[in-house]
Design a protein around this motif. Sequence first.
Motif, PDB file in Angstrom:
ATOM      1  N   ARG A 127       0.826  -1.217   0.000  1.00 10.43           N
ATOM      2  CA  ARG A 127       0.000   0.000   0.000  1.00 10.43           C
ATOM      3  C   ARG A 127       0.861   1.268   0.000  1.00 10.43           C
ATOM      4  O   ARG A 127       0.515   2.281  -0.649  1.00 10.43           O
ATOM      5  N   LYS A 128       2.004   1.229   0.684  1.00  7.87           N
ATOM      6  CA  LYS A 128       2.856   2.436   0.698  1.00  7.87           C
ATOM      7  C   LYS A 128       3.447   2.705  -0.677  1.00  7.87           C
ATOM      8  O   LYS A 128       3.637   3.864  -1.076  1.00  7.87           O
ATOM      9  N   THR A 129       3.756   1.643  -1.412  1.00  3.86           N
ATOM     10  CA  THR A 129       4.258   1.811  -2.781  1.00  3.86           C
ATOM     11  C   THR A 129       3.164   2.377  -3.678  1.00  3.86           C
ATOM     12  O   THR A 129       3.416   3.287  -4.479  1.00  3.86           O
ATOM     13  N   TRP A 130       1.946   1.870  -3.524  1.00  2.00           N
ATOM     14  CA  TRP A 130       0.810   2.452  -4.272  1.00  2.00           C
ATOM     15  C   TRP A 130       0.726   3.954  -4.001  1.00  2.00           C
ATOM     16  O   TRP A 130       0.633   4.762  -4.922  1.00  2.00           O
ATOM     17  N   ILE A 147      -2.357  -5.109  -8.063  1.00  2.00           N
ATOM     18  CA  ILE A 147      -2.811  -5.788  -6.848  1.00  2.00           C
ATOM     19  C   ILE A 147      -2.051  -5.194  -5.668  1.00  2.00           C
ATOM     20  O   ILE A 147      -0.815  -5.181  -5.667  1.00  2.00           O
ATOM     21  N   VAL A 148      -2.801  -4.656  -4.710  1.00  2.00           N
ATOM     22  CA  VAL A 148      -2.192  -3.921  -3.602  1.00  2.00           C
ATOM     23  C   VAL A 148      -2.394  -4.709  -2.304  1.00  2.00           C
ATOM     24  O   VAL A 148      -3.513  -5.106  -1.981  1.00  2.00           O
ATOM     25  N   VAL A 149      -1.307  -4.927  -1.586  1.00  6.75           N
ATOM     26  CA  VAL A 149      -1.345  -5.685  -0.334  1.00  6.75           C
ATOM     27  C   VAL A 149      -1.476  -4.715   0.837  1.00  6.75           C
ATOM     28  O   VAL A 149      -0.676  -3.784   0.976  1.00  6.75           O
ATOM     29  N   THR A 150      -2.515  -4.928   1.629  1.00  6.54           N
ATOM     30  CA  THR A 150      -2.723  -4.114   2.826  1.00  6.54           C
ATOM     31  C   THR A 150      -3.487  -4.940   3.846  1.00  6.54           C
ATOM     32  O   THR A 150      -4.305  -5.790   3.483  1.00  6.54           O
ATOM     33  N   GLU A 173       9.162  -3.897   2.719  1.00  6.92           N
ATOM     34  CA  GLU A 173       8.488  -4.892   3.561  1.00  6.92           C
ATOM     35  C   GLU A 173       7.909  -6.006   2.690  1.00  6.92           C
ATOM     36  O   GLU A 173       7.938  -7.193   3.040  1.00  6.92           O
ATOM     37  N   ILE A 174       7.395  -5.614   1.538  1.00  8.63           N
ATOM     38  CA  ILE A 174       6.766  -6.569   0.619  1.00  8.63           C
ATOM     39  C   ILE A 174       7.830  -7.470  -0.024  1.00  8.63           C
ATOM     40  O   ILE A 174       7.631  -8.678  -0.162  1.00  8.63           O
TER      41      ILE A 174
END
Length: 168
Positions: free
Chosen positions: A45-48, A64-67, A110-111
């Motif tokens: 999400r921070k990269t988005w 695809i966003v991971v949060t 982190e991802i």
Amino acid sequence: MNAGLIWAQTLDGVIGADNAIPWRLREDMAHFKATTLGHPVVMGRKTWDSLPPRFRPLFGRRNIVVTRDPQWVAEGAERAGSIAQALELAGDPLEPAGPAAAAWVIGGGEIYRAALGYATTLSVTEVDSTVKGDIYAPTLGPTWKVAEDQGWQSSASGLRYRIRKYTR
Ligand code: VY7
């Protein structure tokens, strides 16, 4: 789902500073775009948030966003609660089958650490710069081998860089 990680780092492994990439390298952006175009991209999400709004979602790719936030929504993006879920979504039969459908994990720190265990390929751009940062590339264990190395190149801006592919 077959996953690749793609990042650019300084020689000391810096990939970010204050939620941004602390250099500008057009050739690497072109490499990033050419490599990921047509593939699902998985990002945190921070990269988005770090992408300039006019570039969101990244064109020509499923974003695809991971949060962990179950309420999170954004136009043009799909939400996943974990890397595993993101890769499962990326492998959805809506997507063309086969190795070409592999997802690319595009950051951030982190991802990359959470996704490294799922990856079979890495594309790492090394930038010959020593800028300070607060986000680092993941540490690679000895099973990762350099499979391709384009050698040092000079960008139009004068910054030197090399693009290496790793496999295991
Ligand atoms: C991320 C941007 C950031 C700031 C301004 C524009 C490697 C890179 C990344 C991520 C470079 C970025 C952009 C560039 C890509 C364009 C859209 C605009 C596109 C990564 N090796 N390099 N990165 N955009 N994960 N790995 O510059 O994006 O692809 O359409």
